[in-house]
Every structure is written in C-alpha cells, then in structure tokens.
Design a protein around this motif. Structure first.
Motif, PDB file in Angstrom:
ATOM      1  N   GLY A  63     -55.345  15.035  61.036  1.00 41.46           N
ATOM      2  CA  GLY A  63     -54.795  14.256  61.955  1.00 41.46           C
ATOM      3  C   GLY A  63     -55.286  12.586  62.346  1.00 41.46           C
ATOM      4  O   GLY A  63     -56.637  12.755  61.977  1.00 41.46           O
ATOM      5  N   ARG A  64     -54.876  11.790  62.276  1.00 41.26           N
ATOM      6  CA  ARG A  64     -55.586  10.023  62.168  1.00 41.26           C
ATOM      7  C   ARG A  64     -55.446   9.008  63.457  1.00 41.26           C
ATOM      8  O   ARG A  64     -55.057   8.078  63.325  1.00 41.26           O
ATOM      9  N   LEU A  65     -55.911   9.857  64.387  1.00 41.09           N
ATOM     10  CA  LEU A  65     -56.101   9.099  65.671  1.00 41.09           C
ATOM     11  C   LEU A  65     -56.821   7.893  65.731  1.00 41.09           C
ATOM     12  O   LEU A  65     -57.928   7.978  65.026  1.00 41.09           O
ATOM     13  N   SER A  66     -56.505   6.795  65.939  1.00 42.95           N
ATOM     14  CA  SER A  66     -57.224   5.383  65.722  1.00 42.95           C
ATOM     15  C   SER A  66     -58.564   5.265  66.366  1.00 42.95           C
ATOM     16  O   SER A  66     -58.986   6.479  67.475  1.00 42.95           O
ATOM     17  N   GLY A  67     -59.650   5.258  65.256  1.00 38.58           N
ATOM     18  CA  GLY A  67     -60.496   5.261  66.491  1.00 38.58           C
ATOM     19  C   GLY A  67     -61.478   6.555  65.503  1.00 38.58           C
ATOM     20  O   GLY A  67     -62.632   6.724  65.430  1.00 38.58           O
ATOM     21  N   SER A  68     -60.961   7.295  64.896  1.00 37.11           N
ATOM     22  CA  SER A  68     -61.333   8.801  64.303  1.00 37.11           C
ATOM     23  C   SER A  68     -61.989   8.627  62.805  1.00 37.11           C
ATOM     24  O   SER A  68     -61.517   7.742  62.527  1.00 37.11           O
ATOM     25  N   LEU A  69     -63.289  10.064  62.528  1.00 36.99           N
ATOM     26  CA  LEU A  69     -63.183   8.982  61.570  1.00 36.99           C
ATOM     27  C   LEU A  69     -61.929   9.525  60.002  1.00 36.99           C
ATOM     28  O   LEU A  69     -62.508   8.978  59.060  1.00 36.99           O
ATOM     29  N   GLU A  70     -61.055  10.108  60.745  1.00 38.38           N
ATOM     30  CA  GLU A  70     -60.035  10.766  59.606  1.00 38.38           C
ATOM     31  C   GLU A  70     -59.125   9.387  59.493  1.00 38.38           C
ATOM     32  O   GLU A  70     -58.792   9.048  58.396  1.00 38.38           O
TER      33      GLU A  70
END
Lengths: 477, 477
Positions: A63-70
């Motif tokens: 999962g690549r939520l905005s602002g995340s490491l992912e």
C-alpha cells in the motif's frame, strides 16, 4: 418539386460515391492499423511486463499512501523501471502531498447491554481525526442520507454516533453509478452530522458484496472548525447489516470505536514521468497514466497499481513493436489521487507554465479487469472520429465507447481542446476490493490486466497517428 | 438518365418513409420490451435466487460426477427447488450414464537421478485406465502434437511416457479458441501415443495461468483394444514447465505416477426438467439449460453449476414478474455433459419420439462470469431478427451477438429449424478454474452470475414474444 427531387437524387449519388471512396480509403487505413494493433495485443499477452511490475508494486512494496515510505519506494522503483525501457526522458516532478497516518489498528464493538459486546470490523476514513485515546462510546442513530439528519434534528442526534447505512444500489449495471449515489455519506458524512452535534460517524462501506472488509476512502471536514471535527470510520457491509438489525431489536445499544489516525504537515513527493519524444510534433503531448499512491489497507493492486503498470506498458509496447510516435508520448504516474489530487494538479499547472500543448490524455483508474471500452470527455467531432475506429477494436471484444468522465488525475488538464479519456474495464467486481484490505495482487488476473494495457496502447497509437480533430483544425488554420 | 434518377429519388423517399414508420413501430415495441427487461434485471440483481442455489450445489453437495452420490443428490435438490417455484410441471427424465471413479488421490514424481525425486501435481484424466497398482515409472518423451509422435516413431516412444506439452495460445482473445487448439492432446493423446508403444501419457493442463492445479477432462481410447489402453493423467501448468525444463537438463529422467481410477457399468441417472406451459403455443418448446453433472475435483461451480442455477432463475424470474410465456418454456438440467453427453442425447431423442416441436434452445456452459452476449447456431434470417434487439441489451453492456457454437447439451436438438444459442460470458478467467480443484463457489461473483441469468431471461422473453422466423414462416403457410 421535380427539380428538388432531382437535386436530392444527385446529392444521394454523390454521397454514395463519396461513401464508397471513403470506404476504400478506410479499408486501406484499417488494414495497416489492424496489423499494428494485432502486434500490440500479441506482445502484451505473450511478452507483457505489466504483471511483473504489479507483482513488485503489490508484494514487495505494498500500500502506497501519500507521504508514506511505501509511496517513496514506489517512486524510486517505477523511475528505475522506466529508465530501463530506453525512453527519451525519465524524470521526477516534485509535488508536496498531505500526510495522514492510520496509526494502530482500529477497534470497535457493539454493546447491546452493559458488558455484552460483539466486535465489528471498522477502519478510519482517510483524513479523519482520531477518537479520544480511550475510544468513543455513544448511542447510535441510523440514517440513510442527509435529509434524514435534517428531519431528525439536533435533539435526536446530539451526543450520538450517526450511522450512515445507505447501500450501493445493486440493480445499477455500471457499479460506478452505484458508488456515485452513495459516496457523499463517506465524503461529507462527518461534516454534516457535526452540524447536529453528533460525536462520531460510522459509514457503511462502499461495497456491493456482503463481506467483512471495511473500505476506507477520502472524507472532508470542509470548513468545520478544528474543535468541532468528529471521528469517522467505515464499517464492513456485514457489520453494517448486523448493526442495523441489532438497532431494530435494541435501539438503546451503544457503539464503541477507537482510532488513532493523525494528520501531519505536507511532505515532499513526486509524479514519475517518462517520455518518448515525438518525431513530427515533439512539442505536442499525449499522456497516459494512473496514480501511484493508493490507500494503505491492501496493496493498491487494482486501485491503482494496475493503471500505473498498464500505462508504463503502453510505452514499453511502442518500443517493443518499434513504433515511433509523431507526438511526444508521456507516461505519468500521478502522486496523491486518493487524498488530495496534488499530483494531477501539479502536472497540469506545470504544463501550463511551460506552455506545453497537451492534445490527448488517457487514464486507467478503474481496476485491472477485462477492458470493455473507453469513456471520453470531448466534443462530438472528436468522439465521431474515435467511433470510426470501433471496428479495429471489435476483434478484441472492446465494444463500449461512450461520452462521460475520464479520470481524476487528468481532469486538471481540461481546457476545451484536449481530448480526455478513461479506460473502462468490467466494473462488476471493482468495489469488492476498492480501498480495502483485499485489494491485493491475487485479485488481479494477468490476462485481464494485459488486455487493458494493449487496449490503451491501441487507442494511443490511433490518436497519435491520426491526431485529434482539434489538431487538424489548427493545421488548416 | 433523368428518368432513372427520378426513379431513384422516389425510391429513396419511399424508403425513408418506410424507415420512419418502421422506426416508430420499433420504438413502441422497444419501450414495452425495455421496461420488461429492466424488470428482469432488477429482480435478478435485487432479489435473485441463483447465488443461493449455487451455494448449496457447491458447498452442500460439491462435485457431481455422473453416477456419483453427489450427482444423485443434485438431481433431488434441484427437482425439489424447481417444485417450489410453482411451475406447471417438474419431472425427472431417466437416462443411463457412465460411471467412472477417480479412486484414491493420484501421486506422481519426477526422478532426475536414482532416489532424487520431486513430487508434482497430477490427476487422472476422466475415463483413463489405472496404472499398475504399484504405479508406473518410465523415461519421458516430450512432444507438442501428434505430428511429433509420427516424426519420432515407435523407436523413440516405445516403453516411454509421452508428455504432451503444447500450451494454450495466450494471444487468442477468445480463450475457448485457445482451448480448442489444444484439447486434442487431452482427448486423444493416450490413443495416439499407444499406437507407438507408449506406456503412459502426461498432458499439460488446459489452463492459461501458471499454477499448481492439474485440470482433468474427458479422454477417449477410441477403438484401442482393452489390453493396449495406457493410463493418462494431467499435470499442472507449473508442473509441466518444471518437467520440461528438467528434461532439458536431464533427458534421462524418469516420471512415476500412480492412479487407481476405474470404470463401472452404466448406472441410472436423470435429467431434471421444469416447465411453464405456454398460453398460445403449449406444444412449441423453448428450453434453457446447463449441465448438472461436473467433474469431481472441485465443486463444479463455474462448470456448470452456474449454468444450471441461471437456467432455473430464468423460469423463476418469469414467475416473479408475472410474465406468462406464449410458448412452453422448459428448464433442462442435463446429466452427463462432461463424460458422455447422455443427457443431451436422451432429451433430444425423447423430444423426437414424442414429436415435441422445439423452436429455441439456450445453454449456459461457459462459466458464471460477466455476460458479454450470445453466439447462435441458426440461419441469417433468424440472426438478423436477434440482431434487431441489440439496442435492448445495450444498457446492460451486452454487445456481442455472433454466429457460431451454442452448447454441447442442446446440440442433439439441431434439426435445421430450431434456433440454438449459447450465453457468452467474459472468458478470460474461465480456464483458470475449468475442471480443476479451484472451481469452487468463492470463484463466482454474485453480480456476474445474476447478470448472466437476467441476460438469458431477456433473450428467452424476446424469443417467446416474437417467435423465431421459422415459426412465422410456418404460420404464413
């Protein structure tokens, strides 16, 4: 009378001749095009890269939520993969994005009598404030819509949790219409309930299937002052049905939920862009894209990992079949569609600042399911041109060309001239996975994903080769 | 010259008038029809019964191989369910069916050096003889097709296991074409290999996806004498790739497999039939059906539990919306499509004996996926009539009306006059599940199943209301 009939008959004859010339011409054009399109589909299905890319995005990144490491990892990964394709340019376009985090896993239960509780599956809505650290417990008032709130009034709502339970309408064939008919309770439910003194909001998940997955998604407090903002969560469809039936038996039951989500200051992120520079019109741009960010519960495989890898595949397919486009073709992986649309806005803003003429944009953001066609945001003339290509798509079972929406990220490019389009895959299963924990790689079928990429590449090829009607008009001027 | 042009112009005017009358008529017809069809879809999606029936067939009964206890249970269950619908008649049509049992779970390994083995997933093909009770171990010769056998000759094949490894062609859009291009190695592989002295046969599973499920299916020994029949099994696609790559490194490897399948004498079974008797033409029959038997590995949910419950739903929908058909409409749940087609043959045979005039038959046997249209086995005139209804199906995203096959079970009814049709769902995922352990209820999406049932009911409604072109001709006589 006779004279006018004679005129008519001459006109008819001319029209017939014209049609037959047009027909011969169309057939010749179509033969070359149908061979190219066949090549595109063959390469996508026999030697495609989209599925492997999606595997990595889903299973190695997640999962690549905005602002995340992912999200950051996804930017680096897709940039590196685009660089391997031998495009003319690959770069990152900086954009500031919101950062909201879910915190520890949410927890909720229904208390039908003191001490008699049953847990139920919830998740915080994206952008929600947290509950107090000890959680929030209150009586529940169930409503279908905002009109119900008005009718009930402050007296019935104050101090309570509002439970929005309007289901998606199952008899709508296009599931996005069913979504459109419900999503305001998720987006604006907290803001509206707060006006009547509600202390929290529980929203039925936007899902046509009965299951146990809560579905998150964006919500907004509008201009509600910070101290009046109330926490909002989604409950699974099974949970919503349970809560509703429990309320019928025990109207005095209480609902408890606890969530520790938090909004941080904006952080730096990027749109990822790759370009094949056009041979004839290097300064005219056609773009194809999806959004690289996703919600955090699942792996964002359908929403919108699929759209990203399909868009990357369009450019890879052009390289593989050796097609050198006339226009500059860009793949744009937009950041932050889910909770801000900052990437889409930034891209359009920079295009305007740099005076880049964008003539066509295509987005894939409706899942990696069997493609059925496209919808277009354009005028009748351009749509007619596109419809004249229908027979080229028929062998690939692409039948649906409609006027309507395109895609959220490319929307800001709209200027009255650009042709906007959205890939329209089969939508029946989309909301089973949308914004939920089960939006994972195994829910995507390789062939369906690849067919989508080939269908997109075919449309971009035709648009590039023949140009938009608006370009033709410009040339005539 | 002028005279002929005048004629032309008059003709054009007449044609235009005619068209506009036809148009008005068509619009009136279509309004009533479009309302009825809307009702059909609404009921199927909001109050459908097909998914519950399939749940029971899949999860409470399971795989329903002809002659098995499960097949018997399925006959009793569907008969009882049809009786609840208030049809005019429900009955069982006796038919003798083959009985083949798989026995204990098959076992296989690849031995690359003495004692160095890796197990691999296989299953016996339906109708195969068993291996010797201690299993069968032999060297392997890999081929793509029967021509390879001829080229290799007896010398290279005798005493060995023939491994057919021709994959389904992934770039064919219609997956049934890819199946058609491969299935002879499964059906006739053992018979052909035995001619060259092979001792056994391993066939790559008919599956477009790489996974670990072996896919069974029917095979035949033709007139091979009993003592020359060799055992045949399917290997999963992953297993086939592994075996093939192992053979490249170790051409002398051995393959071991053990299966204890057995053919018994034929046993009594039944087609399950329900009827709404026609108001105007009680002696003209339109049938809708699927096959009640399935393979034994999974639960036969897509193949063909879906087709059965969709067919039952067609009659239930007519009852629910209060539509009283002019023709007698029958649902027929055929027994033994998978390994004998005895049910389909018996039904046609009795229809002929009883002089029952069958005018239309529709089968659903391509999985419970999103419906895309129908294919028809009929003449141009009937097809043109059906095509004139296309706009009625457009709102439900049903676009594909083609000439071609219909369904195996209704095939024996073909007589030069009956219109035969097959529901054509999206086929991309069908062979992921076909005849394999993972053809289970969870692989069927409720909405997709229900849309198929509604689409079938809509076509039967139109066929019933307007009759086939062949009926019209008869009336004119």
């Amino acid at each position: 009378m006779k004279y006018s009939k004679l005129h008519l008959s001459i006109a008819v004859t001319c029209l017939a001749l014209l049609c037959s010339f047009a027909n011969i011409y169309a057939q010749q054009v179509n033969k070359e095009d149908s061979l190219t399109i066949r090549k595109i589909y063959d390469k996508a299905l026999l030697n495609g890269k989209s599925y492997d890319w999606l595997d990595y995005l889903s299973n190695n990144i997640g999962g690549r939520l905005s602002g995340s490491l992912e999200a950051e990892k996804a930017v680096r990964y897709t940039e590196a993969e685009l660089k391997k394709l031998g495009l003319d340019k690959v770069w990152l376009q900086p954009v500031m994005v919101p950062k909201w985090t879910r915190g520890v896993k949410e927890y909720a239960y229904i208390e039908t009598a003191p001490g008699i509780t049953s847990t139920t599956n919830i998740c915080a809505l994206g952008g929600s404030v947290p509950t107090p650290s000890g959680g929030l417990k209150a009586h529940v008032v169930e409503v279908q819509n905002f009109e119900d709130l008005a009718q009930l009034g402050r007296e019935a709502i104050e101090g309570k949790i509002v439970f929005y339970n309007r289901p998606m309408q199952a008899n709508l064939i296009r599931t996005f219409e069913a979504y459109g008919g419900c999503v305001n309770q998720r987006y604006a439910g907290a803001m509206e309930a707060a006006k009547y003194g509600a202390v929290g909001v529980v929203v039925r998940s936007m899902n046509l299937r009965n299951d146990d997955f809560p579905h998150t998604g964006s919500m907004s407090y509008g201009d509600t002052p910070a101290d009046l903002r109330i926490p909002a969560c989604a409950i699974s469809t099974n949970g919503a049905d349970y809560l509703s039936s429990a309320l019928k038996l025990k109207p005095d039951l209480k609902f408890y939920f606890k969530q520790s989500c938090k909004t941080y200051p904006d952080v730096q992120s990027y749109n990822v862009i790759g370009e094949i520079t056009g041979t004839t019109y290097p300064n005219r741009y056609m773009i194809v894209g999806g959004h690289l960010d996703s919600w955090d519960l699942g792996d964002g495989s359908h929403d919108d990992g699929a759209g990203c890898v399909q868009s990357m595949e369009v450019l890879r397919l052009f390289k593989e079949i050796g097609y050198k486009p006339k226009h500059s073709i860009r793949v744009v992986l937009f950041m932050n569609e889910e909770n801000g649309l900052r990437g889409g806005r930034k891209y359009a803003e920079e295009a305007r600042l740099k005076n880049e003429q964008h003539v066509f944009a295509l987005e894939s953001d409706a899942g990696g399911f069997t493609p059925r066609g496209f919808s277009f945001d354009t005028d009748k003339e351009n749509f007619a041109q596109i419809e004249s290509w229908k027979n080229l798509f028929e062998p690939y079972l692409i039948h649906s060309f409609t006027m309507g929406g395109s895609g959220a990220d490319i929307g800001p490019l709209k200027d009255g001239s650009i042709v906007l389009a959205g890939l329209r895959p089969d939508s029946q299963r989309y909301f089973d996975y949308h914004h939920a924990e089960n939006d994972t790689f195994d829910a995507v079928n390789k062939r369906e994903l690849e067919l989508g990429a080939a269908t997109m590449a075919s449309l971009v090829y035709l648009m590039d080769k023949y140009g938009t009607r608006n370009e033709l008009k410009e040339i005539k001027k």
